[in-house]
Design a protein around this motif. Structure first.
Motif, PDB file in Angstrom:
ATOM      1  N   SER A  99      -3.076   5.697  -2.314  1.00  0.00           N
ATOM      2  CA  SER A  99      -2.976   5.991  -3.740  1.00  0.00           C
ATOM      3  C   SER A  99      -1.776   6.861  -4.088  1.00  0.00           C
ATOM      4  O   SER A  99      -1.485   7.061  -5.269  1.00  0.00           O
ATOM      5  N   SER A 100      -1.093   7.396  -3.074  1.00  0.00           N
ATOM      6  CA  SER A 100       0.062   8.250  -3.329  1.00  0.00           C
ATOM      7  C   SER A 100       1.017   8.167  -2.152  1.00  0.00           C
ATOM      8  O   SER A 100       0.662   7.705  -1.060  1.00  0.00           O
ATOM      9  N   ALA A 101       2.233   8.641  -2.381  1.00  0.00           N
ATOM     10  CA  ALA A 101       3.225   8.669  -1.309  1.00  0.00           C
ATOM     11  C   ALA A 101       2.764   9.572  -0.169  1.00  0.00           C
ATOM     12  O   ALA A 101       3.007   9.285   1.002  1.00  0.00           O
ATOM     13  N   PHE A 102       2.053  10.662  -0.507  1.00  0.00           N
ATOM     14  CA  PHE A 102       1.560  11.564   0.535  1.00  0.00           C
ATOM     15  C   PHE A 102       0.595  10.843   1.467  1.00  0.00           C
ATOM     16  O   PHE A 102       0.692  10.946   2.690  1.00  0.00           O
ATOM     17  N   VAL A 103      -0.361  10.112   0.896  1.00  0.00           N
ATOM     18  CA  VAL A 103      -1.342   9.393   1.715  1.00  0.00           C
ATOM     19  C   VAL A 103      -0.643   8.353   2.591  1.00  0.00           C
ATOM     20  O   VAL A 103      -0.938   8.215   3.774  1.00  0.00           O
ATOM     21  N   ALA A 104       0.296   7.616   2.006  1.00  0.00           N
ATOM     22  CA  ALA A 104       1.009   6.581   2.762  1.00  0.00           C
ATOM     23  C   ALA A 104       1.761   7.179   3.944  1.00  0.00           C
ATOM     24  O   ALA A 104       1.749   6.626   5.047  1.00  0.00           O
ATOM     25  N   GLN A 105       2.405   8.330   3.725  1.00  0.00           N
ATOM     26  CA  GLN A 105       3.183   8.949   4.791  1.00  0.00           C
ATOM     27  C   GLN A 105       2.293   9.622   5.827  1.00  0.00           C
ATOM     28  O   GLN A 105       2.586   9.594   7.027  1.00  0.00           O
ATOM     29  N   PHE A 106       1.191  10.241   5.379  1.00  0.00           N
ATOM     30  CA  PHE A 106       0.349  10.980   6.315  1.00  0.00           C
ATOM     31  C   PHE A 106      -0.516  10.057   7.154  1.00  0.00           C
ATOM     32  O   PHE A 106      -0.764  10.321   8.329  1.00  0.00           O
ATOM     33  N   LEU A 107      -1.000   8.980   6.556  1.00  0.00           N
ATOM     34  CA  LEU A 107      -1.917   8.089   7.253  1.00  0.00           C
ATOM     35  C   LEU A 107      -1.124   6.959   7.909  1.00  0.00           C
ATOM     36  O   LEU A 107      -1.155   5.812   7.472  1.00  0.00           O
ATOM     37  N   GLY A 108      -0.377   7.298   8.942  1.00  0.00           N
ATOM     38  CA  GLY A 108       0.420   6.305   9.650  1.00  0.00           C
ATOM     39  C   GLY A 108       1.834   6.235   9.121  1.00  0.00           C
ATOM     40  O   GLY A 108       2.211   6.884   8.153  1.00  0.00           O
ATOM     41  N   LYS A 109       2.649   5.395   9.751  1.00  0.00           N
ATOM     42  CA  LYS A 109       4.041   5.234   9.351  1.00  0.00           C
ATOM     43  C   LYS A 109       4.153   4.261   8.171  1.00  0.00           C
ATOM     44  O   LYS A 109       3.362   3.334   8.045  1.00  0.00           O
ATOM     45  N   THR A 110       5.139   4.485   7.328  1.00  0.00           N
ATOM     46  CA  THR A 110       5.410   3.560   6.240  1.00  0.00           C
ATOM     47  C   THR A 110       6.902   3.525   5.969  1.00  0.00           C
ATOM     48  O   THR A 110       7.624   4.477   6.296  1.00  0.00           O
ATOM     49  N   ASN A 111       7.370   2.432   5.423  1.00  0.00           N
ATOM     50  CA  ASN A 111       8.774   2.280   5.041  1.00  0.00           C
ATOM     51  C   ASN A 111       8.893   2.398   3.532  1.00  0.00           C
ATOM     52  O   ASN A 111       8.136   1.761   2.794  1.00  0.00           O
ATOM     53  N   ASP A 112       9.837   3.204   3.071  1.00  0.00           N
ATOM     54  CA  ASP A 112      10.104   3.348   1.646  1.00  0.00           C
ATOM     55  C   ASP A 112      11.478   2.772   1.328  1.00  0.00           C
ATOM     56  O   ASP A 112      12.502   3.274   1.822  1.00  0.00           O
ATOM     57  N   PHE A 113      11.498   1.710   0.532  1.00  0.00           N
ATOM     58  CA  PHE A 113      12.747   1.054   0.157  1.00  0.00           C
ATOM     59  C   PHE A 113      13.078   1.341  -1.305  1.00  0.00           C
ATOM     60  O   PHE A 113      12.199   1.194  -2.179  1.00  0.00           O
ATOM     61  N   ALA A 114      14.321   1.728  -1.561  1.00  0.00           N
ATOM     62  CA  ALA A 114      14.784   1.886  -2.940  1.00  0.00           C
ATOM     63  C   ALA A 114      14.979   0.502  -3.540  1.00  0.00           C
ATOM     64  O   ALA A 114      15.649  -0.362  -2.966  1.00  0.00           O
ATOM     65  N   ALA A 115      14.370   0.272  -4.693  1.00  0.00           N
ATOM     66  CA  ALA A 115      14.445  -1.037  -5.352  1.00  0.00           C
ATOM     67  C   ALA A 115      14.588  -0.825  -6.855  1.00  0.00           C
ATOM     68  O   ALA A 115      14.556   0.304  -7.352  1.00  0.00           O
ATOM     69  N   LYS A 116      14.741  -1.925  -7.580  1.00  0.00           N
ATOM     70  CA  LYS A 116      14.864  -1.852  -9.032  1.00  0.00           C
ATOM     71  C   LYS A 116      14.152  -3.048  -9.644  1.00  0.00           C
ATOM     72  O   LYS A 116      13.938  -4.084  -8.996  1.00  0.00           O
ATOM     73  N   VAL A 117      13.771  -2.876 -10.894  1.00  0.00           N
ATOM     74  CA  VAL A 117      13.110  -3.949 -11.638  1.00  0.00           C
ATOM     75  C   VAL A 117      14.145  -4.620 -12.527  1.00  0.00           C
ATOM     76  O   VAL A 117      14.844  -3.953 -13.292  1.00  0.00           O
TER      77      VAL A 117
END
Length: 352
Positions: free
Chosen positions: A233-251
């Protein structure tokens, strides 16, 4: 909104908070725990998970809010009268007592008869795999055996709720994994409602029916292990609960708008505009003929899978692929990364 278990709750925390002077350790914590559930409080050091457990146990009084067990307000109930079993990180065994004497201690405090006490202690030690160790003292037992004695001592009193304060953190990795399996089997067999405090993401994922992810004294997310991992539900949860990739994107565009990250694109969620961050778990990314251009910086063989570190114009990426016997990209090789829209989460703002 906090998800509630389907059955009537056994334990309820209603807007519980705890402050130590100006420092707020726990803020507005609400949770309903169903009978037989295994709940994990997960978060970094200082997030308030142990403080919350100690309020349930009665070692700390809430600054505000209510804790109820089977509908009974526990505010004025002494810890010894709450009917809870507790296993501490240090095990807290009495060194001068044998395993059987340690396990029997709580039953003595309950004034259980000697004959019943003897039978329940024997059964509890057998349940944790320590039949025949009744007369052994803690100093002659391994860390794993001491942990089992502490667990038997907590369970022998037949607690309404079992509280576990990082009980496996002192064990080596292999024994810890073995004890996780045993703990889950024992909990399932007995149906004991259990709350575990841990900072180990793998432990929470493997043991829990639901995970309460905490940060800075507040609940970030409550959900099943799969939901919490796959739909943070948040960037914190995604980062804390295992590895995740964050990609800069645009709409780009409108009706329908699309999220674009390099050569990869997908339909944008309704109402999302401007720069966004696309988050994708490493194992959800594949190598494809089309997608986000990347270059393999390093590849690491880890037995049952390969780990790839890649560079892209939208940020660094970690890719985990199964070891399926097929040829894998080499270091320095140009690749394209792709993932399914349902495997990503999107947040507004540029990636950090």
């Amino acid at each position: 909104m906090t998800p509630l278990p389907r059955s009537a709750p056994l334990l309820e925390l209603d807007h519980v908070a705890k402050a130590f002077g100006p420092h707020v350790a726990v803020e507005d914590f609400s949770l309903a725990v169903a009978p037989g559930e295994f709940i994990s409080f997960l978060g970094p050091s200082g997030c308030g998970k142990t403080t919350t457990l100690q309020m349930i146990a009665g070692f700390l009084q809430p600054s505000r809010g209510t804790i109820r067990l089977e509908g009974r307000d526990l505010t004025s109930v002494h810890p010894s009268k709450r009917g809870l079993g507790i296993v501490f990180q240090s095990y807290a065994l009495f060194p001068h007592m044998t395993a059987a004497e340690n396990v029997a201690f709580g039953l003595e405090m309950q004034r259980v008869s000697r004959s019943e006490r003897t039978e329940r202690v024997r059964a509890a030690l057998a349940m944790v795999g320590l039949a025949g160790y009744e007369d052994r003292h803690p100093r002659r037992m391994s860390g794993g055996q001491q942990q089992r004695v502490a667990l038997a001592r907590a369970l022998v009193i037949r607690p309404s709720v079992l509280l576990l304060d990082e009980p496996l953190s002192n064990l080596d990795a292999k024994l810890r994994e073995e004890m996780q399996i045993e703990l889950r089997q024992i909990q399932r067999n007995l149906g004991t409602t259990t709350i575990l405090v841990t900072h180990d993401q793998g432990e929470a994922l493997s043991l829990s029916d639901r995970i309460v992810v905490m940060s800075k004294g507040r609940i970030e997310q409550i959900g099943t292990p799969q939901d919490t991992y796959e739909r943070p539900s948040s960037a914190f949860v995604a980062q804390f609960l295992g590895k995740t990739n964050d990609f800069a994107a645009k709409v780009e565009g409108a009706a329908p708008a699309r999220i674009v990250a390099g050569g990869w694109s997908a339909p944008a969620p309704v109402g999302v505009r401007g720069p966004v961050t696309v988050s994708v778990r490493p194992e959800r990314i594949g190598f494809s003929d089309e997608g986000l251009p990347a270059r393999v910086v390093a590849r690491i063989f880890q037995g049952n899978h390969w780990l790839f570190q890649c560079e892209t114009e939208c940020g660094p990426a970690i890719v985990v692929r199964p070891n399926d016997g097929l040829a894998q990209p080499g270091e320095g090789e140009a690749v394209r990364l792709a993932w399914r829209p349902e495997d990503m989460s999107v947040s507004t703002g540029a990636a950090a």
